[in-house]
Design a protein around this motif. Structure first.
Motif, PDB file in Angstrom:
ATOM      1  N   THR A  43      16.198 -18.256  17.470  1.00 21.25           N
ATOM      2  CA  THR A  43      15.237 -18.871  16.571  1.00 21.25           C
ATOM      3  C   THR A  43      15.139 -20.345  16.931  1.00 21.25           C
ATOM      4  O   THR A  43      16.130 -20.964  17.322  1.00 21.25           O
ATOM      5  CB  THR A  43      15.642 -18.667  15.091  1.00 21.25           C
ATOM      6  OG1 THR A  43      14.582 -19.091  14.251  1.00 21.25           O
ATOM      7  CG2 THR A  43      16.910 -19.411  14.729  1.00 21.25           C
ATOM      8  N   ALA A  44      13.923 -20.904  16.829  1.00 23.25           N
ATOM      9  CA  ALA A  44      13.709 -22.293  17.227  1.00 23.25           C
ATOM     10  C   ALA A  44      12.620 -22.936  16.373  1.00 23.25           C
ATOM     11  O   ALA A  44      11.824 -22.243  15.746  1.00 23.25           O
ATOM     12  CB  ALA A  44      13.324 -22.358  18.703  1.00 23.25           C
ATOM     13  N   ARG A  45      12.607 -24.263  16.393  1.00 26.48           N
ATOM     14  CA  ARG A  45      11.606 -25.014  15.629  1.00 26.48           C
ATOM     15  C   ARG A  45      10.221 -24.915  16.265  1.00 26.48           C
ATOM     16  O   ARG A  45       9.210 -24.864  15.579  1.00 26.48           O
ATOM     17  CB  ARG A  45      12.018 -26.481  15.516  1.00 26.48           C
ATOM     18  CG  ARG A  45      13.254 -26.691  14.636  1.00 26.48           C
ATOM     19  CD  ARG A  45      13.552 -28.166  14.437  1.00 26.48           C
ATOM     20  NE  ARG A  45      13.940 -28.836  15.664  1.00 26.48           N
ATOM     21  CZ  ARG A  45      15.178 -28.894  16.140  1.00 26.48           C
ATOM     22  NH1 ARG A  45      16.162 -28.303  15.493  1.00 26.48           N
ATOM     23  NH2 ARG A  45      15.432 -29.542  17.265  1.00 26.48           N
ATOM     24  N   ASP A  46      10.180 -24.918  17.608  1.00 26.10           N
ATOM     25  CA  ASP A  46       8.918 -24.867  18.336  1.00 26.10           C
ATOM     26  C   ASP A  46       9.235 -24.575  19.799  1.00 26.10           C
ATOM     27  O   ASP A  46      10.405 -24.377  20.159  1.00 26.10           O
ATOM     28  CB  ASP A  46       8.132 -26.178  18.180  1.00 26.10           C
ATOM     29  CG  ASP A  46       8.959 -27.422  18.497  1.00 26.10           C
ATOM     30  OD1 ASP A  46       9.849 -27.354  19.391  1.00 26.10           O
ATOM     31  OD2 ASP A  46       8.747 -28.463  17.864  1.00 26.10           O
ATOM     32  N   MET A  47       8.200 -24.579  20.650  1.00 25.12           N
ATOM     33  CA  MET A  47       8.399 -24.266  22.071  1.00 25.12           C
ATOM     34  C   MET A  47       9.292 -25.299  22.760  1.00 25.12           C
ATOM     35  O   MET A  47      10.101 -24.956  23.615  1.00 25.12           O
ATOM     36  CB  MET A  47       7.057 -24.161  22.801  1.00 25.12           C
ATOM     37  CG  MET A  47       6.298 -22.883  22.497  1.00 25.12           C
ATOM     38  SD  MET A  47       7.190 -21.387  22.968  1.00 25.12           S
ATOM     39  CE  MET A  47       7.157 -21.531  24.742  1.00 25.12           C
ATOM     40  N   GLU A  48       9.136 -26.548  22.397  1.00 25.16           N
ATOM     41  CA  GLU A  48       9.984 -27.586  22.997  1.00 25.16           C
ATOM     42  C   GLU A  48      11.449 -27.350  22.649  1.00 25.16           C
ATOM     43  O   GLU A  48      12.330 -27.481  23.497  1.00 25.16           O
ATOM     44  CB  GLU A  48       9.538 -28.973  22.519  1.00 25.16           C
ATOM     45  CG  GLU A  48      10.339 -30.094  23.154  1.00 25.16           C
ATOM     46  CD  GLU A  48       9.879 -31.473  22.696  1.00 25.16           C
ATOM     47  OE1 GLU A  48      10.715 -32.386  22.715  1.00 25.16           O
ATOM     48  OE2 GLU A  48       8.703 -31.635  22.327  1.00 25.16           O
ATOM     49  N   HIS A  49      11.700 -26.983  21.405  1.00 25.08           N
ATOM     50  CA  HIS A  49      13.063 -26.698  20.985  1.00 25.08           C
ATOM     51  C   HIS A  49      13.617 -25.470  21.722  1.00 25.08           C
ATOM     52  O   HIS A  49      14.765 -25.470  22.172  1.00 25.08           O
ATOM     53  CB  HIS A  49      13.107 -26.500  19.466  1.00 25.08           C
ATOM     54  CG  HIS A  49      14.482 -26.356  18.913  1.00 25.08           C
ATOM     55  ND1 HIS A  49      14.789 -25.434  17.945  1.00 25.08           N
ATOM     56  CD2 HIS A  49      15.647 -26.993  19.197  1.00 25.08           C
ATOM     57  CE1 HIS A  49      16.065 -25.527  17.651  1.00 25.08           C
ATOM     58  NE2 HIS A  49      16.610 -26.464  18.393  1.00 25.08           N
ATOM     59  N   LEU A  50      12.800 -24.435  21.868  1.00 24.99           N
ATOM     60  CA  LEU A  50      13.224 -23.256  22.629  1.00 24.99           C
ATOM     61  C   LEU A  50      13.547 -23.643  24.069  1.00 24.99           C
ATOM     62  O   LEU A  50      14.538 -23.173  24.632  1.00 24.99           O
ATOM     63  CB  LEU A  50      12.146 -22.169  22.605  1.00 24.99           C
ATOM     64  CG  LEU A  50      12.463 -20.916  23.421  1.00 24.99           C
ATOM     65  CD1 LEU A  50      13.701 -20.208  22.897  1.00 24.99           C
ATOM     66  CD2 LEU A  50      11.266 -19.978  23.437  1.00 24.99           C
ATOM     67  N   SER A  51      12.746 -24.512  24.637  1.00 23.03           N
ATOM     68  CA  SER A  51      12.992 -24.983  25.999  1.00 23.03           C
ATOM     69  C   SER A  51      14.337 -25.704  26.085  1.00 23.03           C
ATOM     70  O   SER A  51      15.110 -25.491  27.020  1.00 23.03           O
ATOM     71  CB  SER A  51      11.859 -25.915  26.439  1.00 23.03           C
ATOM     72  OG  SER A  51      12.129 -26.435  27.718  1.00 23.03           O
ATOM     73  N   GLN A  52      14.630 -26.535  25.101  1.00 22.30           N
ATOM     74  CA  GLN A  52      15.926 -27.237  25.074  1.00 22.30           C
ATOM     75  C   GLN A  52      17.086 -26.253  24.954  1.00 22.30           C
ATOM     76  O   GLN A  52      18.089 -26.386  25.654  1.00 22.30           O
ATOM     77  CB  GLN A  52      15.966 -28.233  23.914  1.00 22.30           C
ATOM     78  CG  GLN A  52      15.068 -29.420  24.088  1.00 22.30           C
ATOM     79  CD  GLN A  52      15.028 -30.291  22.843  1.00 22.30           C
ATOM     80  OE1 GLN A  52      15.606 -29.963  21.810  1.00 22.30           O
ATOM     81  NE2 GLN A  52      14.332 -31.418  22.934  1.00 22.30           N
TER      82      GLN A  52
END
Length: 153
Positions: free
Chosen positions: A111-120
Motif C-alpha cells: 500500500t502506498a500514498r501515490d506512485m512516487e511513494h510506491l517508487s520509493q
C-alpha cells in the motif's frame, strides 16, 4: 477440528460483524448466550478464530494506492531467504507477502500514498534487499471484490 452447523453460523455472524455481542450472535443462530459463549471460547482456543481486528479504509488513512509486486531472489539459500523475509516483516507498507509457485518467488501486496511513494518503496527499499534479483509491479486500478471472509461450507 470439525465444525457443526451452529459453529458455522457463529463464524458467519462474526464475519459479518466481529463486534456483535454474544447475545446478538445467540439470537442470530438460535441458541442461548451460554452455549454460544462456550463455542466461541472453543473456536478461539482451537485457533479457528485467530483474533479480532478492525477493517480499516486505507484510502481514508492516506494510502489510496494498492499494488502487487512479484519478487525473484538471486538464490534460495537460507541466508538470502532469511534476510529477505526479515526485511519484509519490518516494512510497514508490505501488508501481505506470500511465497509462491511459478516464475516468481514471492508475491507482495503493498500500500502506498501515490506512485512516487510506491517508487520509493520499490527502488529505495525492496530492490536493495540483499539477494533480490528483480521486482515487477502491478498497480491496482479498481478493486472489484475485497473480502477477508473465509467460505463457511
Amino acid at each position: 477440528m470439525s465444525l457443526d452447523p451452529f459453529d458455522r453460523k457463529i463464524i458467519a455472524a462474526l464475519q459479518d460483524d466481529a463486534r456483535m455481542t454474544v447475545a446478538d450472535i445467540a439470537e442470530r443462530v438460535s441458541l442461548s448466550a451460554t452455549p454460544v459463549s462456550r463455542r466461541l471460547k472453543k473456536l478461539e482456543e482451537e485457533g479457528v478464530i485467530a483474533g479480532y481486528a478492525p477493517l480499516l479504509d486505507a484510502k481514508k488513512l492516506g494510502f489510496p494506492l494498492d499494488a502487487y509486486l512479484t519478487i525473484n531472489l538471486q538464490a534460495h539459500s537460507d541466508d538470502i531467504i532469511d534476510r529477505f523475509e526479515n526485511a519484509i516483516q519490518a516494512n510497514p507498507y508490505v501488508i501481505a507477502c506470500h511465497a509462491v509457485t511459478g516464475e516468481m518467488d514471492y508475491l507482495l501486496h503493498v500500500t502506498a500514498r501515490d506512485m512516487e511513494h510506491l517508487s520509493q518503496i520499490t527502488l529505495k527499499t525492496l530492490v536493495r534487499i540483499p539477494g533480490v534479483r528483480d521486482v515487477k509491479s502491478i498497480v491496482v486500478l479498481e478493486s472489484i471484490k475485497k473480502s477477508r471472509a473465509v467460505p463457511i461450507e
